[in-house]
Scaffold this motif. Sequence first.
Motif, PDB file in Angstrom:
ATOM      1  N   LYS A  51     -46.642 -30.767 -14.884  1.00  6.01           N
ATOM      2  CA  LYS A  51     -45.849 -30.567 -13.675  1.00  6.01           C
ATOM      3  C   LYS A  51     -45.807 -31.836 -12.824  1.00  6.01           C
ATOM      4  N   SER A  52     -46.906 -32.573 -12.768  1.00  6.27           N
ATOM      5  CA  SER A  52     -46.969 -33.802 -11.964  1.00  6.27           C
ATOM      6  C   SER A  52     -45.961 -34.832 -12.455  1.00  6.27           C
ATOM      7  N   ILE A  53     -45.899 -35.028 -13.777  1.00  7.22           N
ATOM      8  CA  ILE A  53     -44.943 -35.989 -14.336  1.00  7.22           C
ATOM      9  C   ILE A  53     -43.517 -35.557 -14.017  1.00  7.22           C
ATOM     10  N   GLY A  54     -43.241 -34.258 -14.135  1.00  7.76           N
ATOM     11  CA  GLY A  54     -41.908 -33.746 -13.843  1.00  7.76           C
ATOM     12  C   GLY A  54     -41.499 -33.996 -12.398  1.00  7.76           C
ATOM     13  N   ILE A  55     -42.394 -33.690 -11.467  1.00  5.93           N
ATOM     14  CA  ILE A  55     -42.070 -33.824 -10.039  1.00  5.93           C
ATOM     15  C   ILE A  55     -41.993 -35.294  -9.620  1.00  5.93           C
ATOM     16  N   PHE A  56     -43.070 -36.027  -9.843  1.00  5.38           N
ATOM     17  CA  PHE A  56     -43.113 -37.425  -9.386  1.00  5.38           C
ATOM     18  C   PHE A  56     -42.158 -38.305 -10.189  1.00  5.38           C
ATOM     19  N   GLY A  57     -42.003 -38.011 -11.479  1.00  7.94           N
ATOM     20  CA  GLY A  57     -41.074 -38.771 -12.301  1.00  7.94           C
ATOM     21  C   GLY A  57     -39.637 -38.600 -11.836  1.00  7.94           C
ATOM     22  N   THR A  58     -39.259 -37.370 -11.474  1.00  9.85           N
ATOM     23  CA  THR A  58     -37.898 -37.102 -11.006  1.00  9.85           C
ATOM     24  C   THR A  58     -37.623 -37.782  -9.665  1.00  9.85           C
ATOM     25  N   ILE A  59     -38.556 -37.644  -8.727  1.00  8.98           N
ATOM     26  CA  ILE A  59     -38.385 -38.292  -7.414  1.00  8.98           C
ATOM     27  C   ILE A  59     -38.300 -39.814  -7.589  1.00  8.98           C
ATOM     28  N   GLY A  60     -39.187 -40.359  -8.408  1.00 12.06           N
ATOM     29  CA  GLY A  60     -39.186 -41.799  -8.646  1.00 12.06           C
ATOM     30  C   GLY A  60     -37.892 -42.270  -9.288  1.00 12.06           C
ATOM     31  N   THR A  61     -37.362 -41.477 -10.218  1.00 13.31           N
ATOM     32  CA  THR A  61     -36.118 -41.842 -10.897  1.00 13.31           C
ATOM     33  C   THR A  61     -34.947 -41.890  -9.923  1.00 13.31           C
TER      34      THR A  61
END
Length: 391
Positions: free
Chosen positions: A275-285
């Motif tokens: 879940k962390s990769i999904g959330i932070f990865g999306t915001i970062g992208t």
Amino acid sequence: MNNKTKEGSRNAMIFISFMLIMIAMGANDSLRGIFAMVFREHFRLNATQVSSIITVSYLGNLVFLFLGGALIDRFQKKRVFICVLFIWMSGILLFILTDNYLVLLVGMFLCVGASTLINTTINILVPVIFTASPGLIVNVLYFVQGIGTSGSQNGIGRLSLGITAWKAVNIGLIVLAAAGLMVLFFQDIPDVKGEKKAVSYKAVMKTPAFLFLTLLFGFYFIAEHGILNWLLLYGTQELTMTTKTAAGYLSVFFGGITAGRLLFAPAVHKLGAAKSIGIFGTIGTIFYAAGILLGGKWVVLLSISGLSISIVYPTLVLMIRSFFKEEGIATATGAIISLATVYDICFNAFFGKLTDWIGLRASFYILPASMLIFCLLYLVFLKTVKPIKNG
């Protein structure tokens, strides 16, 4: 002293050991760039010979990761880790005791390759040792490594650089790593005895997760390392920035990656790796793509994106263990990251030629495209491939 207290004390000592070693590895990774001009002048190198230093370093990464993963699975992890650390130290000793370009290349092969394998091994060991909070610990350790990298860049950059400074800095690194080794040497790492026979590379590559994870790492490497290698040139040539301004944006991006791993480590622990990769990865992208596509003053959004995508790499490495059998985790990790590194190398070779064909601005759009593909592919991966149960 009861068992819980003993375990807590042991874990604290191992954490200190890992911190000392990660600081040394982080500083070691920054030395090629800092001392590039020193090598050129001292050894009277041409541009091809200077670039060979980077090429040999990448080759070290590939060899150590691809072969090292199987060794970690096949033998006791603590022994392999210590042996790899000794290999790294032997490379440092070559830098300190000799003064020859070819020996420098051998040292770079050993040091950079061993350093990458050491980082990966620590990432593999963290869930075994710190069972309650692996996501928190691994991101804190990568933050510490970032301090080693940025601290060495700032500190060494203030020195009067020469071959004597090169040797002195390496003496400091080997002392730091030796201190970490001494602490680790007397600590017992659990679950390293009587391990099962390691699985083959063929078996690892046949798993549903292998191709997805290799592509995920490959596209992420292109996005992150592309900024490292090309933002300065892009900022000065296409956005008409001064070198100082462009370097400032680059510094904020990687400073954010370092700080984010500390700031968001508790969130990774609470949310879990996937879940962390999904959330932070999306915001970062979103910030990453907006900063490049909007350009001009909006490039600050790209710099800010480093804060959010900071947790992606260490957490994704940690997540590999959820998709492979316990006896093949290190083999899988080494194979995935080494093959993803090949994508990274090929991209950088191709990117230079592409800029000659269509220009730097158009070529630079490959970077946000890579980050977007990473996010979309990650969503497909989570829906398509299910974690396996170990034990």
